[in-house]
Design a protein around this motif. Sequence first.
Motif, PDB file in Angstrom:
ATOM      1  N   GLY A 128      58.807  36.251  60.395  1.00  0.00           N
ATOM      2  CA  GLY A 128      58.846  34.909  59.849  1.00  0.00           C
ATOM      3  C   GLY A 128      57.460  34.323  59.707  1.00  0.00           C
ATOM      4  N   PRO A 129      57.337  33.118  59.168  1.00  0.00           N
ATOM      5  CA  PRO A 129      56.023  32.490  59.019  1.00  0.00           C
ATOM      6  C   PRO A 129      55.484  31.997  60.356  1.00  0.00           C
ATOM      7  CG  PRO A 129      57.743  31.003  58.276  1.00  0.00           C
ATOM      8  CD  PRO A 129      58.420  32.293  58.599  1.00  0.00           C
ATOM      9  N   VAL A 130      54.166  32.084  60.534  1.00  0.00           N
ATOM     10  CA  VAL A 130      53.516  31.619  61.758  1.00  0.00           C
ATOM     11  C   VAL A 130      52.318  30.764  61.364  1.00  0.00           C
ATOM     12  CG1 VAL A 130      52.274  33.820  61.898  1.00  0.00           C
ATOM     13  CG2 VAL A 130      52.355  32.314  63.893  1.00  0.00           C
ATOM     14  N   ASP A 131      52.265  29.548  61.900  1.00  0.00           N
ATOM     15  CA  ASP A 131      51.128  28.648  61.712  1.00  0.00           C
ATOM     16  C   ASP A 131      50.112  28.928  62.813  1.00  0.00           C
ATOM     17  OD1 ASP A 131      52.506  27.509  59.597  1.00  0.00           O
ATOM     18  OD2 ASP A 131      53.374  25.927  60.834  1.00  0.00           O
ATOM     19  N   VAL A 132      48.917  29.328  62.426  1.00  0.00           N
ATOM     20  CA  VAL A 132      47.883  29.725  63.371  1.00  0.00           C
ATOM     21  C   VAL A 132      46.911  28.565  63.562  1.00  0.00           C
ATOM     22  CG1 VAL A 132      46.092  31.405  63.907  1.00  0.00           C
ATOM     23  CG2 VAL A 132      48.126  32.115  62.618  1.00  0.00           C
ATOM     24  N   THR A 133      46.716  28.164  64.822  1.00  0.00           N
ATOM     25  CA  THR A 133      45.776  27.113  65.188  1.00  0.00           C
ATOM     26  C   THR A 133      44.767  27.695  66.169  1.00  0.00           C
ATOM     27  OG1 THR A 133      47.456  25.400  64.878  1.00  0.00           O
ATOM     28  CG2 THR A 133      45.519  24.818  66.177  1.00  0.00           C
ATOM     29  N   VAL A 134      43.480  27.632  65.816  1.00  0.00           N
ATOM     30  CA  VAL A 134      42.403  28.178  66.630  1.00  0.00           C
ATOM     31  C   VAL A 134      41.510  27.027  67.081  1.00  0.00           C
ATOM     32  CG1 VAL A 134      40.519  29.839  66.732  1.00  0.00           C
ATOM     33  CG2 VAL A 134      42.493  30.285  65.267  1.00  0.00           C
ATOM     34  N   ASP A 135      41.349  26.885  68.399  1.00  0.00           N
ATOM     35  CA  ASP A 135      40.501  25.822  68.956  1.00  0.00           C
ATOM     36  C   ASP A 135      40.905  24.453  68.423  1.00  0.00           C
ATOM     37  OD1 ASP A 135      39.127  27.747  70.360  1.00  0.00           O
ATOM     38  OD2 ASP A 135      37.581  27.968  68.819  1.00  0.00           O
ATOM     39  N   GLU A 136      42.238  24.203  68.416  1.00  0.00           N
ATOM     40  CA  GLU A 136      42.818  22.921  68.007  1.00  0.00           C
ATOM     41  C   GLU A 136      42.539  22.587  66.547  1.00  0.00           C
ATOM     42  OE1 GLU A 136      41.566  19.893  70.641  1.00  0.00           O
ATOM     43  OE2 GLU A 136      42.465  20.804  72.429  1.00  0.00           O
ATOM     44  N   ALA A 137      42.283  23.584  65.732  1.00  0.00           N
ATOM     45  CA  ALA A 137      42.064  23.394  64.296  1.00  0.00           C
ATOM     46  C   ALA A 137      42.979  24.345  63.543  1.00  0.00           C
ATOM     47  CB  ALA A 137      40.604  23.632  63.911  1.00  0.00           C
ATOM     48  N   PHE A 138      43.741  23.809  62.589  1.00  0.00           N
ATOM     49  CA  PHE A 138      44.667  24.649  61.834  1.00  0.00           C
ATOM     50  C   PHE A 138      43.889  25.626  60.956  1.00  0.00           C
ATOM     51  CE2 PHE A 138      47.066  25.411  57.887  1.00  0.00           C
ATOM     52  CZ  PHE A 138      48.183  26.043  58.421  1.00  0.00           C
ATOM     53  N   LEU A 139      44.290  26.895  61.009  1.00  0.00           N
ATOM     54  CA  LEU A 139      43.601  27.930  60.259  1.00  0.00           C
ATOM     55  C   LEU A 139      44.353  28.306  58.996  1.00  0.00           C
ATOM     56  CD1 LEU A 139      41.198  29.859  60.113  1.00  0.00           C
ATOM     57  CD2 LEU A 139      42.519  31.504  61.469  1.00  0.00           C
ATOM     58  N   LEU A 140      45.574  28.807  59.122  1.00  0.00           N
ATOM     59  CA  LEU A 140      46.365  29.219  57.968  1.00  0.00           C
ATOM     60  C   LEU A 140      47.782  29.506  58.424  1.00  0.00           C
ATOM     61  CD1 LEU A 140      45.723  32.924  56.902  1.00  0.00           C
ATOM     62  CD2 LEU A 140      45.406  32.045  59.215  1.00  0.00           C
ATOM     63  N   THR A 141      48.657  29.786  57.438  1.00  0.00           N
ATOM     64  CA  THR A 141      50.026  30.227  57.684  1.00  0.00           C
ATOM     65  C   THR A 141      50.146  31.674  57.235  1.00  0.00           C
ATOM     66  OG1 THR A 141      50.915  27.997  57.374  1.00  0.00           O
ATOM     67  CG2 THR A 141      52.458  29.833  57.203  1.00  0.00           C
ATOM     68  N   ALA A 142      50.483  32.557  58.172  1.00  0.00           N
ATOM     69  CA  ALA A 142      50.569  33.988  57.891  1.00  0.00           C
ATOM     70  C   ALA A 142      51.998  34.463  58.113  1.00  0.00           C
ATOM     71  CB  ALA A 142      49.593  34.771  58.782  1.00  0.00           C
ATOM     72  N   ALA A 143      52.229  35.744  57.802  1.00  0.00           N
ATOM     73  CA  ALA A 143      53.542  36.366  57.973  1.00  0.00           C
ATOM     74  C   ALA A 143      53.526  37.203  59.242  1.00  0.00           C
ATOM     75  CB  ALA A 143      53.890  37.226  56.765  1.00  0.00           C
TER      76      ALA A 143
END
Length: 697
Positions: free
Chosen positions: A548-563
């Motif tokens: 499913g889709p995963v929202d990636v947040t690195v160091d409290e900053a949104f990065l992207l939405t990946a599969a």
Amino acid sequence: MTAGTAQRWASALDSVVVYAQGALCRRLARGRVPADGRVRVTGLPRSMDRGSLRARVVGTPDVRVVEARVGIEAEPAGLEPSESLRREVERLREACAAARGRRDRQAALVEEVAALRPVPPPRRRADPHRRTPVDAWLELSDFVDERLTGLHDGLREREEEVRHAEHDLAVALDRLSRASTAAPPDGVETSWSAVLTLDGARDTDVEVEVEVEYGVPGAVWVPAYHLTYRQGAAEGRLLLRASVAQRTGEDWTGVRIALATADLRRRTDVPRLRSLRIGRRQAAPAPSGWREPPAGLNDLFAGYDAAGPRPGAHAAPAAAGARTTGAAFAAASPPTPPPPPPAPAGYGAPPAAPPVPGGAPAPAPQAFGAAPGAQALTRGRPRTGSRAAAPAPAAPGRPAPPAAAGAAAGSAPTPPPAGPPRPSGDELDYTDLVLHGPQEQHGRRGRLFPGSSVDPVTAEHRRRAGEVAALPLPGHAVRPRESAGSFDHRFDAVAPADVPSDGTWHTVTIGEVPVGLRTEYVCVPSVEQTVYATLVLSNVTDQALLAGPVDVTVDEAFLLTAALPTLAPGGVRRVGLGPAEAIEVTRRTNLHESTAGLRNNTTVLDHRVHVELANRLPVPVRVEVRERVPVGSDADVRIEERADWTAPEGDTGPDEHAPGTRVWRMELPAGGTAALDGGYEIRIPAGKALTGGNRRS
């Protein structure tokens, strides 16, 4: 006490298990058991599957449910929800039009004040030149500026009112478009309830709690995730969420939700294996609930047939003194109207009967308790003492019936199949059996047949519920049945949730899952000189994570939405995060061709590969460089590698690598560079070498 006068218990939705398609709802009702033990639990939706109703008593072992069936209640229909929404839309339209009118009047005032200009009086030819009244011009300019400042403030307020009014109107129009349009016929609104019979209650002053469970269509879900981690950390926090859409006809407010990947409509009954016995043959036992038809059932309507055709029936007069037989009554009866169109296939609907070859009409099902041979379709042979329905003789002066004519021609009737009668589940569903009257066909009168249990309003509810399965999926979403494979999983939400019955996607939080991770950078410079950032995720739990889709947040900053791919318990997979521009890669190749051997009969192609890496990040990184060497199928052609690369080990899951793939793995310090040298030689005998061609690829 009848079911209509049974004591009514209000119920509340407690929990819902959403499957791949459909849901299993659980309601709780509490009350005091009446003297006769019959209660009616209200609140069941119209789209439910009547065959899935289950009930039991919770917490009181002495009281049990001995009967549970679906009842129908009718009451005068009040104001339809769609009518109230329609009135709200009209009111908001008027409010929006009034707000636009106020804004237009304010804009007209702004234009009127902005158009003020000083106009000097006309000058005559004999008048001398006059000095310009600068003070008057400045006073007019100040007045216009002050006036425009107030008008512009009011114009902004009017535009804000228009925006709010248009937003409210758009929301109301959306709610009206999603509201049900199935109006109750004749102003009567019907609802379903569970009619229960309780047994074992010794004291009527004690309250008992009843659990009612039923299945409904029109509910789907897909998994979604939110991954949060920090640079350089070895663990992350994966929040498991789900996008749930339902149109079951009831809002799920404050209920416990669980998600399952199983198919709710899949059969789970255990097959029955017939035993093999050695000895004298014994008759198979009759199925439970089966009763033989009473003797003389066809003679029950002799008086009705003797009375002649019904008034208004177009039939030829029978001979004087002749008794009207079943065949004559069938000939005198008006033609049977065509059957209604079948209900749309949906959750719980029986499969349609296959067409009969040759265009012949499909045989009618056997009646409950009917003797074999009464219809074209028989389910077994009669037991000892049963009497088959014999064809009635033709009346004097009338031609023989088709059956008699066929018998006279020498055609033998089709023998019934051997074995005991085997009624279907529909024929044993007593609540749906319908007793046919004397106006039916001769083989159906006085017998029980399964009737249609889906009324037009219920069919419309199920049709609208089935539209949820065709909703477009969110980005990177995968159906649970596709990602779960041959295993079934269940996920329980940690807190109650609200999912309205509007047929749109709603996000529900399931829980938090710890995952192990490490950041790696991958590049294939022979294809593209770009470094890509990836996350290597490992599932350290005993529960699978579906794709499913995963929202990636690195160091409290949104990065992207990946599969996110499917992660089995203990599995490791790689998730791409896109190009990493802070890491540079450069690749150069060199080819040297020569000959070797005693007579220079071997062509040697020496390939040299040089790769340079540069890390511009403030943290050290791990880079994986992939190359590829040729793979030969001829034993005479030798390939010798001269590098410190290795074959891929597949530690990131079942990633398929191309044959001949080689991997360099190295650690790059912050701001550091590295150079990698590799190569291979291809030794080709002179007899198998090609003249010319591209030696570099």
